[in-house]
Design a protein around this motif. Sequence first.
Motif, PDB file in Angstrom:
ATOM      1  N   ALA A  37       0.855  -1.185   0.000  1.00 42.75           N
ATOM      2  CA  ALA A  37       0.000   0.000   0.000  1.00 42.75           C
ATOM      3  C   ALA A  37       0.889   1.230   0.000  1.00 42.75           C
ATOM      4  N   SER A  38       0.354   2.350  -0.449  1.00 42.57           N
ATOM      5  CA  SER A  38       1.144   3.586  -0.471  1.00 42.57           C
ATOM      6  C   SER A  38       1.453   4.082   0.931  1.00 42.57           C
ATOM      7  N   ALA A  39       0.563   3.806   1.877  1.00 39.77           N
ATOM      8  CA  ALA A  39       0.773   4.201   3.276  1.00 39.77           C
ATOM      9  C   ALA A  39      -0.069   3.306   4.162  1.00 39.77           C
ATOM     10  N   ALA A  40       0.411   3.109   5.383  1.00 38.06           N
ATOM     11  CA  ALA A  40      -0.330   2.273   6.337  1.00 38.06           C
ATOM     12  C   ALA A  40       0.106   2.625   7.750  1.00 38.06           C
ATOM     13  N   ILE A  41      -0.786   2.352   8.704  1.00 39.91           N
ATOM     14  CA  ILE A  41      -0.487   2.652  10.102  1.00 39.91           C
ATOM     15  C   ILE A  41      -1.338   1.762  10.997  1.00 39.91           C
ATOM     16  N   ALA A  42      -0.826   1.479  12.193  1.00 40.15           N
ATOM     17  CA  ALA A  42      -1.611   0.785  13.223  1.00 40.15           C
ATOM     18  C   ALA A  42      -1.443   1.542  14.528  1.00 40.15           C
ATOM     19  N   VAL A  43      -2.543   1.730  15.240  1.00 40.40           N
ATOM     20  CA  VAL A  43      -2.572   2.541  16.458  1.00 40.40           C
ATOM     21  C   VAL A  43      -3.336   1.798  17.538  1.00 40.40           C
ATOM     22  N   GLU A  44      -2.810   1.801  18.769  1.00 40.70           N
ATOM     23  CA  GLU A  44      -3.562   1.266  19.899  1.00 40.70           C
ATOM     24  C   GLU A  44      -4.565   2.342  20.318  1.00 40.70           C
ATOM     25  N   ALA A  45      -5.829   1.979  20.380  1.00 37.98           N
ATOM     26  CA  ALA A  45      -6.897   2.973  20.423  1.00 37.98           C
ATOM     27  C   ALA A  45      -7.068   3.683  21.752  1.00 37.98           C
ATOM     28  N   GLU A 247     -12.117 -11.804  13.270  1.00 37.76           N
ATOM     29  CA  GLU A 247     -12.574 -11.754  14.655  1.00 37.76           C
ATOM     30  C   GLU A 247     -12.275 -10.400  15.303  1.00 37.76           C
ATOM     31  N   GLY A 248     -13.298  -9.763  15.860  1.00 42.58           N
ATOM     32  CA  GLY A 248     -13.125  -8.521  16.598  1.00 42.58           C
ATOM     33  C   GLY A 248     -13.357  -7.262  15.807  1.00 42.58           C
ATOM     34  N   VAL A 249     -13.441  -7.344  14.480  1.00 43.63           N
ATOM     35  CA  VAL A 249     -13.652  -6.139  13.672  1.00 43.63           C
ATOM     36  C   VAL A 249     -15.073  -5.628  13.872  1.00 43.63           C
ATOM     37  N   ASP A 250     -15.201  -4.339  14.160  1.00 45.12           N
ATOM     38  CA  ASP A 250     -16.525  -3.732  14.310  1.00 45.12           C
ATOM     39  C   ASP A 250     -16.596  -2.340  13.679  1.00 45.12           C
ATOM     40  N   GLY A 251     -15.689  -2.025  12.803  1.00 43.22           N
ATOM     41  CA  GLY A 251     -15.692  -0.744  12.087  1.00 43.22           C
ATOM     42  C   GLY A 251     -14.494  -0.691  11.161  1.00 43.22           C
ATOM     43  N   LEU A 252     -14.288   0.319  10.319  1.00 52.67           N
ATOM     44  CA  LEU A 252     -14.923   1.597  10.582  1.00 52.67           C
ATOM     45  C   LEU A 252     -15.379   2.225   9.262  1.00 52.67           C
ATOM     46  N   LYS A 253     -14.465   2.369   8.251  1.00 56.36           N
ATOM     47  CA  LYS A 253     -14.881   2.985   6.989  1.00 56.36           C
ATOM     48  C   LYS A 253     -13.952   2.627   5.847  1.00 56.36           C
ATOM     49  N   THR A 254     -14.570   2.178   4.750  1.00 56.46           N
ATOM     50  CA  THR A 254     -13.840   1.904   3.517  1.00 56.46           C
ATOM     51  C   THR A 254     -13.808   3.161   2.643  1.00 56.46           C
ATOM     52  N   GLU A 269     -11.187  -5.258  18.187  1.00 57.70           N
ATOM     53  CA  GLU A 269     -10.852  -5.421  19.600  1.00 57.70           C
ATOM     54  C   GLU A 269     -10.714  -6.902  19.936  1.00 57.70           C
ATOM     55  N   ARG A 270      -9.614  -7.231  20.603  1.00 56.10           N
ATOM     56  CA  ARG A 270      -9.391  -8.586  21.096  1.00 56.10           C
ATOM     57  C   ARG A 270      -8.699  -8.516  22.450  1.00 56.10           C
ATOM     58  N   ASN A 271      -9.156  -9.354  23.373  1.00 52.22           N
ATOM     59  CA  ASN A 271      -8.524  -9.464  24.691  1.00 52.22           C
ATOM     60  C   ASN A 271      -8.320  -8.103  25.365  1.00 52.22           C
ATOM     61  N   GLY A 272      -9.307  -7.234  25.214  1.00 56.36           N
ATOM     62  CA  GLY A 272      -9.259  -5.942  25.880  1.00 56.36           C
ATOM     63  C   GLY A 272      -8.406  -4.893  25.203  1.00 56.36           C
ATOM     64  N   MET A 273      -7.820  -5.196  24.056  1.00 54.84           N
ATOM     65  CA  MET A 273      -7.026  -4.208  23.325  1.00 54.84           C
ATOM     66  C   MET A 273      -7.690  -3.898  21.992  1.00 54.84           C
ATOM     67  N   ARG A 274      -7.869  -2.609  21.715  1.00 61.42           N
ATOM     68  CA  ARG A 274      -8.461  -2.179  20.447  1.00 61.42           C
ATOM     69  C   ARG A 274      -7.375  -1.579  19.554  1.00 61.42           C
ATOM     70  N   ILE A 275      -7.389  -1.994  18.304  1.00 61.15           N
ATOM     71  CA  ILE A 275      -6.439  -1.505  17.312  1.00 61.15           C
ATOM     72  C   ILE A 275      -7.184  -0.725  16.230  1.00 61.15           C
ATOM     73  N   ILE A 276      -6.614   0.384  15.812  1.00 59.85           N
ATOM     74  CA  ILE A 276      -7.066   1.118  14.631  1.00 59.85           C
ATOM     75  C   ILE A 276      -6.009   0.906  13.553  1.00 59.85           C
TER      76      ILE A 276
END
Length: 449
Positions: A37-45, A247-254, A269-276
């Motif tokens: 991908a041209s850009a990507a990121i992961a963030v703990e919510a 598993e755990g996906v509940d959003g967000l926008k395409t 969200e899995r095991n109490g941790m949410r990732i964006i």
Amino acid sequence: MKSLTALFLSIVLTFGLFTPVATPASAAENDPLGINASAAIAVEASTGKVIYGKNVDESLGIASMTKMMTEYLLLEAIADGKVSWDQTYQPSEYVYQISQYRSLSNVPLRKDGSYNVRELYEAMAIYSANGAAIAIAEIVAGTETNFVKMMNDKAKELGMDTATFVNSTGLNNRDLLGMHPKGTGAEEENMMSARDVATLAYHLINNYPEILETASIEKKVFQEGTEDAINMQNWNWMLPGLVYGYEGVDGLKTGYTDFAGSSFTATAERNGMRIISVVMNAQGSGSNQYVHRFNETKKILNYAFSNFSVEELFPAEYQLPGETSLPVVKGKEKEVSIHTNGSVKMAIKRGENDLYEPAFEYNEDLLNEEGALTAPIEKGTSVGSLIVKYNGEGQDLGYVNGINGGKIDVVTAEEVEKANWFVLTMRGIGGFFGDIWDGITNAVKGLFS
């Protein structure tokens, strides 16, 4: 001379053919996950901590991920009591025409129809309906032109420095049938960096978590029970019940346009941790552009959930050894205890707990030249911050924009009242005679040295 010059050039050109030319490092070399991908990121919510990034600060097209800002401003207006869910709306000519444009994602709206805010919001959040998004812009701001100004103002407020909004939908302005917002160009499209997209998602789900109740709906019928009923399937195919369910996906926008490519902001969200996670202009094999964003998102989420967890590095009321108190002048007590006003939690790579160390950073404006506080002092007075420093070999990717993470206030643990005049006078006298005695003692020591 000419023949020598020609010979020299011939040698240079010949060797040049076999000399390796410096080229930019491949994506795989710079990116441990090999995200296509041209850009990507992961963030703990919960903290806004960036745990993975690729080209996170370049401004790129965002397509319908734009609608997260439209959702944010609507939910804010509802929270402020300016708009209500059951408020009704009759389409303007602009909204009517766009809603009939079925080659775009849309639910057709009747020109003389009446629709409430909730059903328009659901059409936008679930089905990415563009006419519904413009309708919401008009409900909140009167016109889409006014709404675009609100979008850009909110972006600045949230610290999204690369964001430029030209419409409420994420379409290229050319698709708006010549009715694009005033002051914007006919070929313009909304732009943002991956970090700013994640910033927007961070604020959206933390300030208005109810967005996930709608974003996680796999399918719904618009205008159910009427002749205008339309089946709306969520474009987020990673919702657990859909074809690329995770598993755990509940959003967000395409998002997808020719300019922006295949893009997706996910949250799980899995095991109490949410990732964006955000992927922009995802690529891959096969002609179905829509699936590339899900394949690349899966790689990021797998990496995040397999390698990271949210840990409490330092508990509430933590005291740094050797710095448990500060001296106080003019107070009933001569020192005051200090500690953090909460615990320090952070998303960290498993096994790296010991690579984080604390340091106190004091507010020099509150301290005198001797590093003391001046009474009176209230309990809970902030005297500085505890800063968390990372000593590992990996790169610290920081936080989403506007979030100054990895630090917490250090405060006074008790109140210190100002001493009365008598106590201060006696201390002054004691100090005076103490200085005299120190002078005599030093003089005597000098005689025998």
